[in-house]
Scaffold this active site. Structure first.
Site, PDB file in Angstrom:
ATOM      1  CE  LYS A  53      37.068  39.426  44.313  1.00  0.00           C
ATOM      2  NZ  LYS A  53      36.602  38.362  43.416  1.00  0.00           N
ATOM      3  CD  GLN A  97      36.539  34.525  43.451  1.00  0.00           C
ATOM      4  OE1 GLN A  97      36.169  35.587  43.924  1.00  0.00           O
ATOM      5  NE2 GLN A  97      37.414  34.462  42.464  1.00  0.00           N
ATOM      6  CG  ASP A 120      32.265  39.323  39.379  1.00  0.00           C
ATOM      7  OD1 ASP A 120      33.196  40.042  39.772  1.00  0.00           O
ATOM      8  OD2 ASP A 120      32.045  38.174  39.813  1.00  0.00           O
TER       9      ASP A 120
END
Ligand code: NDP
Length: 293
Positions: A53, A97, A120
């Site tokens: 990412k 995460q 997200d």
């Protein structure tokens, strides 16, 4: 192999290219999209994802911040980091995460993220907007799956879609998105899971089969209808002593077997995973536009 390959790398490149104009428009206003990734603990797969990412941010010249904390980090400490990122004007997108260590309640963390920075797409506010057909920040993997289908002109309208898996990050949202009224949706969706009875009978009904289970070999050729579109979300490490890393990545689908029967199929790696990261970049730009408009 008779199926055509759904190439996530190629589609991700197209998505990045299309994003350039929006990035340039933000730059004209002095805005550089900024993404913060928080990594708690030492899960090697999570570290790899966060690294990919950050690399994608670098490619697109985003401002990127990676915050790493040890696995003993408390919920309070993580909430404090999220609060700081919520207030940081250089950061437009925040991702924490998963998986998180046991002592941390993932939902509490998701709820603490400013929904405008929820790249997200997991915050219940954004999930709700998606469900009522007013999408704003969509979860990256399902969003990427839709983009893949759109690129190859695989229209789900009127099709039987079977999603195997009902997680909050893949199964449920992709099912919800495909059943919406609107373009790249209007499908008839069935969601199967570990308590479904006679999975092969269910999957054989699918014109479009989406596997998001996390178990190699879950979908075998006898479980798909000839000509089906097969989308493999699974990313599983299997031992491979002959390789440098000692493992290789495989999906949930028996790729070689199913490729003989499907019309389209995604590879692992190089399929859905690439799109997840590409859509995270799209969401970061969307968040930057939202926050600064
Ligand atoms: P979860 O573990 O959260 O969910 C797995 C789902 O599969 C559950 O709903 C479970 O059912 C169901 N399941 C388990 N065993 C069976 C079975 N034998 N038959 C039918 N259903 C079954 O996983 P995620 O959704 O988070 O991830 C799924 C896979 O996708 C993983 O390999 C993950 O690494 C990968 N992934 C890949 C991404 C990418 O970018 N390519 C992004 C996110 C995930 P139940 O609910 O009953 O337990």
């Amino acid at each position: 192999m008779t199926a055509q390959l759904i190439d996530g790398k190629e589609v991700a490149r197209t998505v990045h290219k299309a994003l350039k104009q929006r990035i340039a428009a933000l730059a004209e206003r002095g805005i550089q999209p900024g993404l913060a990734a928080v990594l708690v603990g030492d899960d090697p797969a999570s570290a790899t994802y966060v690294n990919s990412k950050a690399k994608a941010c670098e490619k697109l010249r985003f401002y990127s911040q990676v915050i790493t904390r040890p696995s003993e980090t408390t919920q309070q400490e993580l909430l404090k980091i999220v609060a700081e990122l919520n207030n940081n004007p250089k950061i437009h997108g925040i991702l924490v995460q998963s998986p998180l260590p046991k002592q941390i309640d993932e939902l509490a963390i998701t709820l603490a993220i400013n929904p405008d920075k929820d790249v997200d797409g997991f915050h219940p506010h954004n999930v709700g907007l998606m469900l009522v057909g007013r999408p704003r920040l969509l979860p990256c993997t399902p969003f990427g799956i839709i983009k893949l289908m759109e690129h190859y002109e695989i229209d789900p309208a009127g099709k039987e879609v079977v999603v195997v898996g009902r997680s909050n990050i893949v199964g449920k949202p992709v099912a919800a998105m495909l059943m919406q009224k609107g373009p790249m949706a209007n499908a008839t969706v069935t969601v199967a899971h570990s308590r479904s009875v006679d999975l092969p009978d269910i999957t054989r009904r699918a014109d479009i089969l989406i596997a998001a289970v996390g178990r190699p070999g879950t979908i075998t050729p006898d479980m798909i209808k000839p000509g089906a579109v097969v989308i493999d979300v699974g990313v599983n490490r299997v031992e491979a002593p002959e390789t440098d890393k000692g493992y290789r990545l495989v999906g949930d689908v028996d790729f070689a077997g199913c490729a003989e029967k499907a019309s389209w199929i995604t590879p692992v790696p190089g399929g859905v995973g690439r799109m997840t990261i590409a859509m995270l970049m799209v969401n970061t730009v969307t968040a930057a536009e939202l926050i600064t408009s």
